[in-house]
Design a protein around this motif. Structure first.
Motif, PDB file in Angstrom:
ATOM      1  N   GLY A 105      11.233  12.721  52.431  1.00 21.76           N
ATOM      2  CA  GLY A 105      11.210  12.654  50.841  1.00 21.76           C
ATOM      3  C   GLY A 105       9.969  11.827  50.478  1.00 21.76           C
ATOM      4  N   LYS A 106       9.989  11.710  49.001  1.00 29.10           N
ATOM      5  CA  LYS A 106       9.018  10.955  48.380  1.00 29.10           C
ATOM      6  C   LYS A 106       9.308   9.292  48.361  1.00 29.10           C
ATOM      7  CE  LYS A 106       7.543  12.351  44.486  1.00 29.10           C
ATOM      8  NZ  LYS A 106       7.487  12.936  43.176  1.00 29.10           N
ATOM      9  N   ARG A 107       8.258   8.670  48.345  1.00 32.80           N
ATOM     10  CA  ARG A 107       8.198   7.231  48.480  1.00 32.80           C
ATOM     11  C   ARG A 107       8.976   6.696  46.882  1.00 32.80           C
ATOM     12  NH1 ARG A 107       3.262   2.913  48.531  1.00 32.80           N
ATOM     13  NH2 ARG A 107       4.554   1.303  49.114  1.00 32.80           N
ATOM     14  N   PRO A 108       9.906   6.092  47.065  1.00 34.55           N
ATOM     15  CA  PRO A 108      10.290   5.309  45.691  1.00 34.55           C
ATOM     16  C   PRO A 108       9.274   5.020  44.691  1.00 34.55           C
ATOM     17  CG  PRO A 108      11.724   4.986  47.212  1.00 34.55           C
ATOM     18  CD  PRO A 108      10.645   5.448  47.939  1.00 34.55           C
ATOM     19  N   GLY A 109       9.211   4.908  43.405  1.00 37.02           N
ATOM     20  CA  GLY A 109       8.301   4.327  42.622  1.00 37.02           C
ATOM     21  C   GLY A 109       8.236   2.705  42.477  1.00 37.02           C
ATOM     22  N   PHE A 110       7.258   2.069  42.106  1.00 35.40           N
ATOM     23  CA  PHE A 110       7.072   0.653  42.145  1.00 35.40           C
ATOM     24  C   PHE A 110       8.258  -0.063  41.224  1.00 35.40           C
ATOM     25  CE2 PHE A 110       5.040   1.808  38.095  1.00 35.40           C
ATOM     26  CZ  PHE A 110       5.379   0.963  37.236  1.00 35.40           C
ATOM     27  N   THR A 111       9.125   0.520  40.481  1.00 33.46           N
ATOM     28  CA  THR A 111      10.245   0.078  39.900  1.00 33.46           C
ATOM     29  C   THR A 111      11.431  -0.218  40.737  1.00 33.46           C
ATOM     30  OG1 THR A 111      11.023   1.943  38.689  1.00 33.46           O
ATOM     31  CG2 THR A 111       9.428   0.805  37.550  1.00 33.46           C
ATOM     32  N   ASN A 112      11.339   0.743  41.940  1.00 33.47           N
ATOM     33  CA  ASN A 112      12.580   0.593  42.834  1.00 33.47           C
ATOM     34  C   ASN A 112      12.009  -0.145  44.069  1.00 33.47           C
ATOM     35  OD1 ASN A 112      14.632   1.096  44.509  1.00 33.47           O
ATOM     36  ND2 ASN A 112      14.631   3.391  44.406  1.00 33.47           N
ATOM     37  N   LEU A 113      12.154  -1.504  44.129  1.00 31.32           N
ATOM     38  CA  LEU A 113      11.416  -2.600  45.007  1.00 31.32           C
ATOM     39  C   LEU A 113      12.377  -2.313  46.288  1.00 31.32           C
ATOM     40  CD1 LEU A 113      10.599  -5.627  42.955  1.00 31.32           C
ATOM     41  CD2 LEU A 113       9.187  -3.883  43.810  1.00 31.32           C
ATOM     42  N   VAL A 114      13.498  -2.410  46.294  1.00 33.31           N
ATOM     43  CA  VAL A 114      14.366  -2.219  47.504  1.00 33.31           C
ATOM     44  C   VAL A 114      13.961  -0.793  48.241  1.00 33.31           C
ATOM     45  CG1 VAL A 114      16.667  -2.358  48.510  1.00 33.31           C
ATOM     46  CG2 VAL A 114      16.057  -3.827  46.610  1.00 33.31           C
ATOM     47  N   GLY A 115      14.436   0.023  47.453  1.00 40.43           N
ATOM     48  CA  GLY A 115      14.272   1.593  47.847  1.00 40.43           C
ATOM     49  C   GLY A 115      12.807   1.764  48.605  1.00 40.43           C
ATOM     50  N   ARG A 116      11.671   1.102  47.995  1.00 38.92           N
ATOM     51  CA  ARG A 116      10.404   1.277  48.482  1.00 38.92           C
ATOM     52  C   ARG A 116      10.244   0.470  49.450  1.00 38.92           C
ATOM     53  NH1 ARG A 116       5.899   2.751  44.843  1.00 38.92           N
ATOM     54  NH2 ARG A 116       3.895   2.270  45.810  1.00 38.92           N
ATOM     55  N   ALA A 117      10.801  -0.685  49.690  1.00 39.62           N
ATOM     56  CA  ALA A 117      10.577  -1.475  50.925  1.00 39.62           C
ATOM     57  C   ALA A 117      11.293  -0.718  52.158  1.00 39.62           C
ATOM     58  CB  ALA A 117      11.327  -2.777  50.638  1.00 39.62           C
ATOM     59  N   LYS A 118      12.467  -0.279  51.971  1.00 41.67           N
ATOM     60  CA  LYS A 118      13.127   0.673  52.947  1.00 41.67           C
ATOM     61  C   LYS A 118      12.517   1.635  53.431  1.00 41.67           C
ATOM     62  CE  LYS A 118      18.330  -0.476  51.865  1.00 41.67           C
ATOM     63  NZ  LYS A 118      19.334   0.140  51.424  1.00 41.67           N
ATOM     64  N   TYR A 119      12.063   2.668  52.374  1.00 38.25           N
ATOM     65  CA  TYR A 119      11.038   3.668  52.807  1.00 38.25           C
ATOM     66  C   TYR A 119       9.828   3.248  53.625  1.00 38.25           C
ATOM     67  CZ  TYR A 119       8.439   7.941  52.259  1.00 38.25           C
ATOM     68  OH  TYR A 119       7.732   9.302  52.439  1.00 38.25           O
ATOM     69  N   ASP A 120       9.287   2.137  53.205  1.00 40.84           N
ATOM     70  CA  ASP A 120       7.874   1.676  53.958  1.00 40.84           C
ATOM     71  C   ASP A 120       8.473   1.235  55.419  1.00 40.84           C
ATOM     72  OD1 ASP A 120       6.370   2.322  51.803  1.00 40.84           O
ATOM     73  OD2 ASP A 120       6.286   0.129  50.958  1.00 40.84           O
ATOM     74  N   ALA A 121       9.473   0.403  55.540  1.00 43.35           N
ATOM     75  CA  ALA A 121       9.870   0.057  56.904  1.00 43.35           C
ATOM     76  C   ALA A 121      10.251   1.216  57.850  1.00 43.35           C
ATOM     77  CB  ALA A 121      11.064  -0.721  56.906  1.00 43.35           C
ATOM     78  N   TRP A 122      10.983   2.316  56.999  1.00 42.74           N
ATOM     79  CA  TRP A 122      11.035   3.457  58.106  1.00 42.74           C
ATOM     80  C   TRP A 122      10.107   4.205  58.328  1.00 42.74           C
ATOM     81  CZ3 TRP A 122      15.275   7.689  55.836  1.00 42.74           C
ATOM     82  CH2 TRP A 122      15.562   8.450  57.052  1.00 42.74           C
ATOM     83  N   ALA A 123       9.073   4.064  57.419  1.00 38.82           N
ATOM     84  CA  ALA A 123       7.733   5.071  57.624  1.00 38.82           C
ATOM     85  C   ALA A 123       7.079   4.307  58.563  1.00 38.82           C
ATOM     86  CB  ALA A 123       6.886   5.028  56.552  1.00 38.82           C
ATOM     87  N   GLU A 124       7.317   3.067  59.033  1.00 38.98           N
ATOM     88  CA  GLU A 124       6.420   2.321  59.911  1.00 38.98           C
ATOM     89  C   GLU A 124       6.943   2.596  61.282  1.00 38.98           C
ATOM     90  OE1 GLU A 124       6.456  -1.850  59.577  1.00 38.98           O
ATOM     91  OE2 GLU A 124       5.615  -1.903  57.521  1.00 38.98           O
ATOM     92  N   VAL A 125       7.933   3.099  61.501  1.00 40.09           N
ATOM     93  CA  VAL A 125       8.476   3.529  63.005  1.00 40.09           C
ATOM     94  C   VAL A 125       8.522   5.110  62.903  1.00 40.09           C
ATOM     95  CG1 VAL A 125       9.900   1.660  63.314  1.00 40.09           C
ATOM     96  CG2 VAL A 125      10.938   3.552  62.164  1.00 40.09           C
ATOM     97  N   GLN A 126       8.065   5.700  62.119  1.00 41.11           N
ATOM     98  CA  GLN A 126       7.779   7.363  62.164  1.00 41.11           C
ATOM     99  C   GLN A 126       6.949   7.617  63.553  1.00 41.11           C
ATOM    100  OE1 GLN A 126       6.702   9.100  58.671  1.00 41.11           O
ATOM    101  NE2 GLN A 126       5.930  10.833  59.403  1.00 41.11           N
ATOM    102  N   GLY A 127       7.634   8.780  64.009  1.00 41.52           N
ATOM    103  CA  GLY A 127       6.987   9.227  65.288  1.00 41.52           C
ATOM    104  C   GLY A 127       7.706   8.769  66.515  1.00 41.52           C
ATOM    105  N   THR A 128       8.701   7.496  66.248  1.00 41.80           N
ATOM    106  CA  THR A 128       9.402   6.699  67.424  1.00 41.80           C
ATOM    107  C   THR A 128      10.477   7.956  67.852  1.00 41.80           C
ATOM    108  OG1 THR A 128       8.814   4.735  66.636  1.00 41.80           O
ATOM    109  CG2 THR A 128      10.675   4.917  68.210  1.00 41.80           C
ATOM    110  N   GLY A 129      10.619   8.028  69.072  1.00 45.88           N
ATOM    111  CA  GLY A 129      11.706   8.961  69.495  1.00 45.88           C
ATOM    112  C   GLY A 129      13.100   8.254  69.342  1.00 45.88           C
ATOM    113  N   THR A 130      14.184   9.229  69.318  1.00 48.71           N
ATOM    114  CA  THR A 130      15.439   8.775  68.991  1.00 48.71           C
ATOM    115  C   THR A 130      15.841   7.454  70.149  1.00 48.71           C
ATOM    116  OG1 THR A 130      15.890  10.686  68.213  1.00 48.71           O
ATOM    117  CG2 THR A 130      17.860   9.348  68.948  1.00 48.71           C
ATOM    118  N   ASP A 131      15.869   7.858  71.408  1.00 43.37           N
ATOM    119  CA  ASP A 131      16.071   6.920  72.427  1.00 43.37           C
ATOM    120  C   ASP A 131      15.402   5.606  72.197  1.00 43.37           C
ATOM    121  OD1 ASP A 131      17.723   8.642  73.567  1.00 43.37           O
ATOM    122  OD2 ASP A 131      16.496   9.334  75.143  1.00 43.37           O
ATOM    123  N   GLU A 132      14.236   5.752  72.080  1.00 39.66           N
ATOM    124  CA  GLU A 132      13.362   4.491  71.991  1.00 39.66           C
ATOM    125  C   GLU A 132      13.634   3.708  70.721  1.00 39.66           C
ATOM    126  OE1 GLU A 132       8.619   3.188  71.199  1.00 39.66           O
ATOM    127  OE2 GLU A 132       9.105   5.214  71.713  1.00 39.66           O
TER     128      GLU A 132
END
Length: 84
Positions: free
Chosen positions: A43-70
């Motif tokens: 999905g799309k990264r939330p806009g700058f007015t949605n600070l919580v959603g943006r922080a969650k999206y960014d945190a999740w994006a940081e672990v992108q590519g990590t396998g399920t088991d890892e």
């Protein structure tokens, strides 16, 4: 390697942590949980007015590519380190 049962137990244990681990750790927990259960962020990264959603999206994006088991192992390890 953490089993699925250990992962689900850790997800329950995190609800009863003895103290608030802080926002950075909570975002890390969120990201690892989502990566372990849903895979890479979508999905799309939330806009700058949605600070919580943006922080969650960014945190999740940081672990992108990590396998399920890892991601599951990292989540369980982090929850255990917090005293749960």
């Amino acid at each position: 390697m953490a089993t699925e049962d250990e992962f689900h137990a850790a997800a329950e244990d995190v609800k009863t942590l003895p103290s608030d681990p802080g926002n950075d750790t909570k975002l890390r927990l969120y990201a690892l949980y989502k990566q372990a259960t849903e895979g890479d962020v979508q999905g799309k990264r939330p806009g700058f007015t949605n600070l919580v959603g943006r922080a969650k999206y960014d945190a999740w994006a940081e672990v992108q590519g990590t396998g399920t088991d890892e991601a599951r192992d990292a989540y369980v390890t982090l929850v255990r380190s917090l005293g749960a």
